[in-house]
Design an enzyme around this catalytic site. Sequence first.
Site, PDB file in Angstrom:
ATOM      1  N   HIS A 206     -29.489  13.083  38.615  1.00 24.15           N
ATOM      2  CA  HIS A 206     -28.796  12.612  37.331  1.00 24.15           C
ATOM      3  C   HIS A 206     -28.809  13.852  36.182  1.00 24.15           C
ATOM      4  O   HIS A 206     -27.770  14.206  35.606  1.00 24.15           O
ATOM      5  CB  HIS A 206     -29.504  11.554  36.511  1.00 24.15           C
ATOM      6  CG  HIS A 206     -28.657  10.769  35.623  1.00 24.15           C
ATOM      7  ND1 HIS A 206     -27.743   9.672  35.851  1.00 24.15           N
ATOM      8  CD2 HIS A 206     -28.527  11.139  34.392  1.00 24.15           C
ATOM      9  CE1 HIS A 206     -27.281   9.491  34.794  1.00 24.15           C
ATOM     10  NE2 HIS A 206     -27.675  10.072  33.797  1.00 24.15           N
TER      11      HIS A 206
ATOM     12  N   HIS B  91     -22.735   4.532  34.297  1.00 22.59           N
ATOM     13  CA  HIS B  91     -23.853   3.723  34.116  1.00 22.59           C
ATOM     14  C   HIS B  91     -23.672   2.684  35.233  1.00 22.59           C
ATOM     15  O   HIS B  91     -23.941   1.482  34.812  1.00 22.59           O
ATOM     16  CB  HIS B  91     -23.798   3.077  32.646  1.00 22.59           C
ATOM     17  CG  HIS B  91     -25.046   3.585  31.918  1.00 22.59           C
ATOM     18  ND1 HIS B  91     -25.602   2.786  31.035  1.00 22.59           N
ATOM     19  CD2 HIS B  91     -25.709   4.763  31.915  1.00 22.59           C
ATOM     20  CE1 HIS B  91     -26.717   3.431  30.573  1.00 22.59           C
ATOM     21  NE2 HIS B  91     -26.727   4.626  30.993  1.00 22.59           N
TER      22      HIS B  91
END
Lengths: 741, 230
Positions: A51, A98
């Site tokens: 990430h 997300h």
Amino acid sequence: MTLTPTHEPPSDEVLREVALTRDEYHFAADLLDRPPNPVELGIIGGMWSEHCGYKHSRPLLGRLPSEGPHVLIGPGEENAGAVDIGHGLAIVMKVESHNHPSAVEPFQGAATGVGGILRDIFTMGARPIALLDSLRFGPLDDRRGRYLANGIVGGIGWYGNCMGVPTVGGEVQVSASYRGNPLVNAMCVGLIQHEQLTSAAASGAGNELILVGADTGRDGIHGATFASVDDPEASHRGVVQVGNPFMEKLLLEACLEVLQTTDAILGLQDLGATGLTSSSVESAGRGGTGVVLNLEHVARRAAGMTPYEVMLSESQERMLVVAARGRAHEVQRVFDKWGLHSDVIGEVTETGLLDVRDNGQSAATLPITMLTDAPTYTYPVERPAYLDEVGPLDLDALPEPDDPTSAFLQLLASPNIASRRPIYRQYDHMVGANTVIAPGGDAALLRIKGTPMAVALSTDGNGRTTYLDPFVGGAAAIAESARNVSCTGARPLAFTNCLNFGSPEQSAAYYQLSRAIDGMAAAARTLETPVISGNVSLYNESGGEAIWPTPVVGMLGVLDEAEWRCGMGFANDGDEIAVLGAGRPRLDGSEFLSIAHDLVAGQPEIDLVDEIAVQRLVRELIAGRLLSSAHDCSDGGLAVALAESAFAGGLGVQASDLPTSGRLDESLFGESQSRIVVSYPPLAAAAVAAAAATLSVPITPIGLVGGARLRIGPIDVPLARAEQAWSQGLELALAGHAPPG
Amino acid sequence: MNAAVVVFPGSNCDADTLHVLSNVAGMHARYAWHADTALDDVDLVVLPGGFSHGDYLRTGAMAARAPVMTAVRDHAARGRPVLGICNGFQILLEAGLLPGAMLLNDSTQFRCEWTHLRVESTQTPCTSAAGNGQVLRLPIAHAEGNFVIDPDGLAQLHDQDRVVFRYVSPDGKRSAVANPNGAIDDIAGICNAGRNVVGMMPHPERASEAALGGEDGRAIWDSLLAAAGA
């Protein structure tokens, strides 16, 4: 926290918690020349997660073209990219996923995704003017699928509506491939004058670091590492954060007010994944500096939080501000006005170190460059065997529909084709008073006040196409988003992207990622649209199955004169309808094949030379004021594209003598890239044909606009009946009702 | 005409409203901050849409107690026009300047879409230049626009001609389908007994320029200008 306070080599369990391999642990210890302490281990794990560190994707992302005459800020340089749109103005934009939080808690997962991408835009000093959301859901005939879908849509609306940023576009696709792992990709677009662009760099030793916004709590610890492992449903409820859009609205207004009224802010950085860790490390990395953080000054939501928890908390609605030395009070005065709590928590140094202290005690000391340069991995790119199984499509084995009208109505009611209004009417898409083309069109169009211009925005990406051919799927995501922008008359300028794939450690997913990026790069070069920002979401799988590889592209276009815009709806009785483009409709990978035959197979195609020509043609025709409508011919093929233009304009179609060759279902419902359905007054026909001939784009006459029926080849149905199937399809599916018969 | 657009923390239609008042209606418009205490220099006060104080507690409840509301009350007491749009209407209800309350939409969802309104009374500064029964096409954007009021209060609104707008179909007829939120009696806007305080859920500032899909909202600004000139 399960880390032990000793510096013994950590257990497998501890390494799993921080998402580091044992090799990575040893690599980190070698770089430091000592074992990292537990706080440092957590920081390294966060910064080296996919990430934050892009360790599997960084080597591949460099293949995307990122340079062009309009690019002001390219990918990776700042929180978002920036493009010059003329008149001294710039568009700042980025899309971010997300997915994992939304799989666990859909409402808050999606809401905080919107909150995060908004902060990425206003940290640049830009005022957010639009949001778009690219969503992928599992089947809606399943209770959990509906819970996730409705929760995600509700969360997006809740956050964006409260912020007063219009949600103007996006797309939704439904497939079993996303059952356990929905996709939520939120894109934000901001507007700013060039000279006001703000950096996220921490530069100048002695300058002060201010933390502003929400207090820091235990929520969201390990969010970044959680997004970098598979099976999010297993154990991670506590890592999903809860959003507070009101706090974020105050942050937005306060930050922009400070930037406009003082020059005391030198840098702005939001706290996203890994919270204070990545925000301080990335700011120092950009500035080539170091930072000292004094954690005792960080306002806490809970008593007894450890330095580890403070550094890795992902509490939402927080920003890190770099203020000129001695001027923090000027910044804090504005935060006070907006009722925001802020503290000076540290300062910029020349050490090149992240120096974390807690009440004067050293808690972590790590070189910034070690944290910003995560180790990278590359794997062999090997064509997976499944492609040989899904590639061949034996049309002879498939009967043609007995009743084309009923097949057509079934297609219109498919959740992948039916009207998106049940979703976008839950989003405030008008606030800001700029929305010229609202959701439902090919691309959203927003005027830029004070100029004659408008910007066009579209997101696209087809997982099914990319699954069948990752290269074509990647290229098509660029081509279709640009085509949608071109259908309004706007010139595609640059794109942002979010790459949603399975685990890169699985060879099929790595092949898909690598080839999709190659396809995107080829299309982006041809269409001269560089990438300016992006995000990668890997490990999208559950129960051991990866999702369909899903590259999502958010395209920006500029229309010099907003008044020239073209819509998708038929406008005048008697207008001629034609298809522009050389694309040959095929059932391969089509929605029809999936709906009518429950089949995902075939070989999708794209010809980028055809693509650039048809887009250029439609823009020229629109600029010449020749067209009444233009609409991308996409999912569902020609029949569906004609119906969509008919619904938008409230006018029927007379095309009983539709030219067909080969199979009827191919002509009606077959899909291809590079086709656009247009309509124009008969008086313009000669000029349209001449322009098409000049650019060597085939033009196929289809019929006429008019009447109250859809007559498309053998299809013959009242417009109102077809519109009912189309307008109720998704609404009923989201409510758990069977599609209309 | 001098106008003030009040900004509460969480207001988000303040800039759109100021833009339309200034650049479309040609008024001299300025912002007022929720902590301000004086509005003596303005002829018109507009409470804009948004999510004041995040809609926490109840929509409009905290904004209704802001310092600026004392000045808004004084302004209203002098008979000067006050217009509350969407959240501004909700604030006027919570402040007691208008009667009734808002519930969650009967769909239980936020709704952003075009609606049609019938002008039910031209005896307000916001509708003085409109035609009685005129149909205006204006968008809504709210989750709580389901207006309720007790039977006596409703009777009073009727008896005193204080229902200013009703949701109707495009041809001006009342119907359940045309009512987007379940509001009692299809009510979209009302005024106070003095007729100078008007609250409405739809957003005229979003429908005042052709580029945005309609100009019917100008009827409101034209009325305010005409009423001020009279």
